[in-house]
Design a protein around this motif. Structure first.
Motif, mmCIF file in Angstrom:
data_model
loop_
_atom_site.group_PDB
_atom_site.id
_atom_site.type_symbol
_atom_site.label_atom_id
_atom_site.label_comp_id
_atom_site.label_asym_id
_atom_site.label_seq_id
_atom_site.Cartn_x
_atom_site.Cartn_y
_atom_site.Cartn_z
ATOM 1 N N UNK A 461 28.885 35.168 -68.979
ATOM 2 C CA UNK A 461 28.963 36.084 -68.179
ATOM 3 C C UNK A 461 28.064 36.567 -67.579
ATOM 4 N N UNK A 462 26.945 36.118 -67.839
ATOM 5 C CA UNK A 462 25.798 36.949 -66.986
ATOM 6 C C UNK A 462 25.089 36.062 -65.269
ATOM 7 N N UNK A 463 25.849 34.470 -65.335
ATOM 8 C CA UNK A 463 26.029 33.652 -63.587
ATOM 9 C C UNK A 463 27.047 34.733 -63.390
ATOM 10 N N UNK A 464 28.680 34.822 -63.917
ATOM 11 C CA UNK A 464 29.567 35.720 -63.440
ATOM 12 C C UNK A 464 29.449 37.053 -63.200
ATOM 13 N N UNK A 465 28.567 37.391 -63.428
ATOM 14 C CA UNK A 465 28.229 38.818 -63.039
ATOM 15 C C UNK A 465 27.907 38.838 -61.838
ATOM 16 N N UNK A 466 26.728 37.899 -62.157
ATOM 17 C CA UNK A 466 25.580 37.868 -60.234
ATOM 18 C C UNK A 466 26.124 36.965 -59.374
ATOM 19 N N UNK A 467 27.392 36.487 -59.557
ATOM 20 C CA UNK A 467 28.025 35.807 -58.453
ATOM 21 C C UNK A 467 28.823 36.303 -57.932
ATOM 22 N N UNK A 468 29.445 37.394 -58.844
ATOM 23 C CA UNK A 468 30.617 38.050 -58.772
ATOM 24 C C UNK A 468 30.043 39.731 -57.940
ATOM 25 N N UNK A 469 28.344 39.767 -57.718
ATOM 26 C CA UNK A 469 28.013 40.263 -57.506
ATOM 27 C C UNK A 469 28.195 41.821 -57.792
ATOM 28 N N UNK A 470 28.367 41.569 -59.379
ATOM 29 C CA UNK A 470 29.232 43.380 -60.431
ATOM 30 C C UNK A 470 27.740 43.769 -60.762
ATOM 31 N N UNK A 471 26.896 42.879 -62.027
ATOM 32 C CA UNK A 471 25.869 43.566 -62.312
ATOM 33 C C UNK A 471 26.308 44.040 -64.250
ATOM 34 N N UNK A 472 27.166 44.416 -64.409
ATOM 35 C CA UNK A 472 27.294 44.419 -65.762
ATOM 36 C C UNK A 472 26.654 43.050 -66.235
ATOM 37 N N UNK A 473 26.515 43.654 -67.877
ATOM 38 C CA UNK A 473 25.569 42.225 -68.399
ATOM 39 C C UNK A 473 26.168 42.462 -70.122
#
Length: 566
Positions: A461-473
């Motif tokens: 989830x962390x690397x998906x959130x970072x790559x998607x420029x989302x920021x949730x965790x």
């Protein structure tokens, strides 16, 4: 699943639908240089800003020049924020006397806000000075969102124009996005949130004693102004660690609904802007429909999973849904709605903790991001990423019927497909490879809150959130040097490496001739096309991420059914 949950979602969708056309039309006029009702106020300001910056508004750029200007601006903004965070203890507006951020955390935060990710490995109320919050983080909330909108408009111009080599002027587009769109809406939104009780002051944190004799810290600061642009610009970084689960940032049921409304409106409005600029509003409504169907499907699954609750608790004779990690003021329905919207739009703000969701409930926000930030998406980024999938869908449809693929009269050939595929590959590469390294290295496992499949989900989830420029965790993953550095690189690549081939695609499309549609032309606004577009998006996401998701949230769900948790 109950009536209030469905009613909240229904009223929200109707409200967003109601503003999509007027807001989209307004944004189209802004970027086409036409007069709007705010022109008397902002045109003189725009002229002054362009004159001070040495910008020639009529000087258009090739896609290469547009990309270089965007990268240069972002690099300067990143350096500025890094220096500010490293020196905040010596600067004014620091009544809590917070120290400077360490180098790795300052790097991670600067990258995070520059890329519109707003990933936070810190607690804002105990880390950031008011100057850092206002002149650093809130400023980036404006300009990073403005960059996303500018990039979307450049891509739309590439689709709409013929036989030209230019996509507009980055500096003009950025100025107009911030001045005409983000600023007036965020000011109005901030005033409304202030009326709802969101603090807006320069008071230091106050330590008070409760009637039970316990010491409690009351956070002060300029929150309302930052909360508005945080949601409107799909930034998501909270003034306080609890984000929109905190009564400071989200004090009432109406503020909760209104913040969701702010998150959605620009992404929705840009679909109509797209249709208007390509002279066929049916194209924009087709994208709006596809986005809405996927958003509703995600909410349905998340709401069902959270309302069903934890079977282990049910076996103990305790009925009810999963309230763990949720704000009792909002309940399961609104928390599931927020989790779905915040990950579908690349916002990252939360009013509940995703780490406490059930396996399938937590799978929904994860999949929303893995699909490539296209379900309304971040402001601008959702639209240009969706256009990439439109190109791929047109290409696939052409192969299926044995005709040359065409998009709005332009032939889709080898080079366009190559650029589209390059942009689509960024997401799986930057999500799966870093996750694989993290689960193999001691540094990657050192700060996990859970073991087993749930711990794997936290990393994925962390690397998906970072790559998607989302920021949730998932909120169970703690910071360390490894994650501060690798997540920083992940966020940079997720923002800029993805958009470069998309700008190249727009440049190629802008140079093509457009032929009038014939009897055999595959329309890109029909229900059949919308269904094919959704299928293409889901197939690409499912084929790429299903093995990883099976090891994380899906296995987590299956083990819980057998009474096993981690």
């Amino acid at each position: 699943m109950n009536g209030p949950g469905w009613l909240t979602a229904g009223v929200l969708f109707v409200a967003v639908l109601a503003v999509t056309k007027p807001l989209g039309l307004y944004m189209a006029k802004v970027f086409m240089g036409e007069r709007t009702w705010l022109s008397p106020v902002f045109v003189p300001v725009e002229r002054v800003l362009c004159r001070l910056g040495g910008v020639k508004p009529n000087a258009e750029m090739s896609w290469q020049a547009y990309a270089f200007s965007m990268l240069a601006f972002s690099a300067v903004g990143l350096a500025y924020l890094y220096v500010l965070l490293r020196t905040q203890q010596w600067l004014p507006f620091n009544p809590n006397h917070f120290p400077n951020l360490p180098p790795d955390l300052a790097w991670n935060t600067a990258v995070s806000f520059t890329t519109n990710t707003n990933w936070q490995f810190y607690s804002g109320e105990s880390t950031m000075s008011f100057l850092s919050q206002m002149a650093g983080l809130a400023w980036h909330n404006f300009v990073s969102a403005g960059v996303g909108i500018a990039l979307a408009i450049a891509v739309v111009r590439g689709v709409a124009r013929t036989t030209t080599k230019t996509l507009g002027n980055f500096w003009v587009d950025l100025t107009r996005a911030c001045l005409y769109i983000l600023l007036p809406i965020s000011v109005a939104g901030g005033l409304l949130l202030l009326m709802q009780g969101v603090p807006q002051n320069f008071h230091a944190n106050a330590n008070l004693k409760t009637v039970e004799g316990i010491t409690q810290t009351i956070t002060g600061g300029p929150m309302a102004s930052q909360e508005s642009i945080k949601e409107l610009g799909t930034n998501g970084g909270g003034f306080v660690n609890a984000n929109s689960a905190s009564p400071n940032e989200n004090p009432t049921p109406f503020s909760n609904w209104f913040e969701l409304f702010l998150i959605l409106i620009i992404g929705a409005g840009l679909t109509y802007t797209y249709g208007k600029m390509v002279n066929d509003t049916r194209q924009g409504w087709a994208l709006f429909t596809a986005m809405s169907v996927m958003l509703f499907a995600g909410f349905l699954v998340a709401y069902w999973a959270e309302a069903a609750g934890n079977p282990i608790v049910h076996h103990l004779g305790v009925p009810g849904g999963n309230m763990e990690g949720k704000e009792c003021r909002f309940g399961i329905g609104t928390s599931a709605l927020w989790a779905t919207i915040t990950t579908a739009t690349s916002c990252g703000a939360v009013n509940s903790m995703h780490d406490s969701f059930t396996g399938l409930g937590g799978l929904v926000p994860l999949v929303n991001m893995q699909l490539g930030e296209i379900i309304f998406g971040g402001v601008g980024s959702g639209l240009y990423s969706m256009i990439v999938f439109v190109v791929l869908t047109v290409f696939i449809a052409g192969l299926m019927v044995g005709r040359t693929p065409e998009f709005l009269g332009k032939k889709i050939e080898r080079r366009e497909v190559q650029y589209a595929i390059l942009s689509v590959l960024v997401t799986p590469v930057l999500c799966l490879i870093p996750t694989a390294f993290a689960v193999l290295l001691p540094q990657g496992l050192a700060t996990l809150n859970n073991n087993g499949p749930h711990g794997f989900s936290e990393i994925l989830y962390a690397f998906t959130s970072g790559n998607a420029n989302n920021g949730s965790a998932f909120a169970g993953l703690g910071p360390n040097l490894f994650y501060n550095l690798t997540m920083g690189v992940n966020m940079i690549f997720g923002r800029f490496v993805e958009v470069i081939p998309i700008l190249a695609l727009a440049g190629v499309l802008a140079g093509k001739k457009a032929a009038p549609p014939g009897l055999g032309t595959f329309t890109t606004h029909s229900p059949i096309f919308v269904a094919l577009l959704i299928g293409t998006i889901l197939i690409v996401g499912a084929l790429t991420f299903f093995p990883a998701d099976a090891l994380g949230p899906i296995v987590d769900h299956l083990l819980v059914l057998h009474g096993k948790t981690y």
